[in-house]
Design an enzyme around this catalytic site. Structure first.
Site, PDB file in Angstrom:
ATOM      1  N   PRO A  61       0.900  -1.363   0.031  1.00 17.49           N
ATOM      2  CG  PRO A  61      -0.830  -1.537   1.578  1.00 17.49           C
ATOM      3  CD  PRO A  61       0.670  -1.772   1.269  1.00 17.49           C
ATOM      4  N   PRO A  62       0.443   2.109  -1.071  1.00 17.77           N
ATOM      5  CG  PRO A  62      -0.334   3.695  -2.463  1.00 17.77           C
ATOM      6  CD  PRO A  62      -0.516   2.253  -1.946  1.00 17.77           C
ATOM      7  CB  CYS A  63       2.997   4.967   3.384  1.00 19.01           C
ATOM      8  SG  CYS A  63       2.879   4.320   5.114  1.00 19.01           S
ATOM      9  CD  GLN A  64      -3.926   7.252   1.286  1.00 18.90           C
ATOM     10  OE1 GLN A  64      -4.458   7.195   2.288  1.00 18.90           O
ATOM     11  NE2 GLN A  64      -4.380   7.670  -0.015  1.00 18.90           N
TER      12      GLN A  64
END
Length: 423
Positions: A83-86
């Site tokens: 998951p792209p880490c927001q």
């Protein structure tokens, strides 16, 4: 007969770095979710049978994912994804102590992964992320994941345990230094032990050491053309003509008061990757997703890396095709997990968590050792246009971002984990 195929559901698939590795370890990606259009085109072109769903994971239900996979809850062997880490300030409702709501439409990418984990309930899972996830004092993302997994266990009766570790891909035969954090869990409570490093630097290697020397850039790309007929690989801009004056394995620091070149810059006053060049006898540095015109790593022939070379350094399988521009390809490759590292971990998941004892044979994605390694390329003389920059430049006053990052990552290793988790 070989070991039977296993099923993988893939989230945040990107161009398929994780999936290629799991594929090499005998897994079939039966469902994949990806938002980026260029990545989706690449997946359809190269792996049309992966069951790709293009769109935002928040808009794709777990029921649709299972239907695409042809599986019921609990049947999938593994759930994988990075998951792209927001920024977690956007998810302050859970940082501030509110109950974790896995179906909340405001959920971040980590929560979306947890929602699918809860609904799919695979036998095992792997989650990959950047090393910043485990920084001490900035570890909200890791704690969020661990809390979410505890909640899933309470709600569904599963017994997921989690082990996590920051790994350098070069330690496992990837011809590239690339650090990423991996969380691996088992539904039945089995503890996962990360494999020991299999490769090390030539300086660390000895006759009593079971590890092999690092795979190098030459091992990965030494058989490819030195000068491919691609005008887009030329390095232009203000600094392009300076690159031939920097030795292999060096960067702009060569042209400081502590290097062997001209004093054009102050020590540590630029990013490490500024004018960074590969060395034939060393692993590559991390392939960047969005490099500037002077940001490497560059080829020792003083040019940008070709798409095929970047794929080799990421240990992707040969023969991939792309129908997009170089900028999109570099972004996709730079964001991907090296596939060989995924293959190594997938094999361990099969052995430790899925009960597969049959040998899978030699690693499929590791580069061959290529000998002999040619001598470094000759340096060019300093172009006249740079001589006006020679001066007594001041050093950067700090300790350097690389040292600070390594210190933070070391401190993070003391973080508590879920009960029974290791590493």
């Amino acid at each position: 007969m070989g070991a039977r195929k296993r099923t993988a559901i893939s989230l945040y698939t990107g161009v398929g770095g994780l999936d290629f590795g799991f594929e090499a370890a005998g897994f079939d990606t039966v469902a994949a979710v990806e938002l980026d259009a260029a990545s989706c085109r690449a997946v359809r072109l190269n792996r049309p049978k992966w069951g790709l769903m293009e769109g935002d994971i928040h808009d794709i239900t777990s029921e649709r994912i299972l239907a695409t996979a042809g599986l019921e809850p609990g049947e999938a062997d593994v759930l994988i994804g990075g998951p792209p880490c927001q920024p977690f300030s956007k998810s302050s409702y859970w940082v501030n102590g509110d109950a974790l709501r896995l179906d909340d439409p405001r959920a971040d990418t980590l929560t979306a992964y947890l929602r699918v984990l809860r609904d799919v309930r695979p036998k095992a899972f792997l989650l990959e992320n950047v090393y910043g996830l485990v920084y001490k004092g900035k570890d909200e993302g890791l704690r969020h994941l661990l809390t979410g997994i505890e909640q899933i266990n309470r709600e569904t009766g599963t017994n997921y345990t989690v082990s996590w570790k920051m790994l350098n891909a070069a330690h496992y035969g990837v011809p590239q230094n690339r650090e990423r954090v991996f969380l691996i869990g088992s539904r039945d409570g089995a503890s996962f032990q990360f494999p020991a490093a299999t490769h090390c630097s030539a300086e660390e290697h000895s006759l009593l050491d079971d590890r092999e020397p690092y795979r190098t850039a030459w091992d990965a790309i030494g058989d490819l053309p030195r000068l491919p007929n691609e005008p887009s690989l030329e390095v232009g801009g203000k600094w392009g003509d300076l690159l031939p004056t920097i030795p292999e394995g060096q960067n702009y620091l060569w042209h400081t008061n502590r290097g062997g070149g001209a004093q054009l810059f102050g020590w540590r006053t630029r990013y490490w990757s500024f004018l960074l060049k590969l060395a034939k006898d060393q692993p590559s540095w991390t392939i960047q997703a969005q490099p500037g015109s002077a940001i490497g790593p560059f080829h020792w022939m003083n040019r940008k890396l070709s798409v095929q070379e970047m794929c080799r350094l990421q240990t992707f399988p040969d023969g991939l095709s792309f129908e997009c521009g170089r900028t999109d390809v570099q972004r996709m490759l730079g964001n991907a997990v090296p596939s060989l590292l995924a293959e190594v971990l997938a094999r361990e998941i099969r052995r430790q968590l899925l009960g597969d004892k049959k040998s899978l044979g030699a690693l499929k994605l590791i580069a061959p050792v290529r000998h002999p390694v040619p001598a470094p390329e000759r340096l060019a003389r300093l172009p006249a246009k740079y001589k006006s920059l020679i001066a007594d430049h001041a050093d950067h006053p700090g300790e350097g971002r690389l040292q600070a990052r390594k210190k933070q990552a070391k401190e993070a290793e003391t973080l508590p984990l879920l009960p029974a988790a290791a590493e």
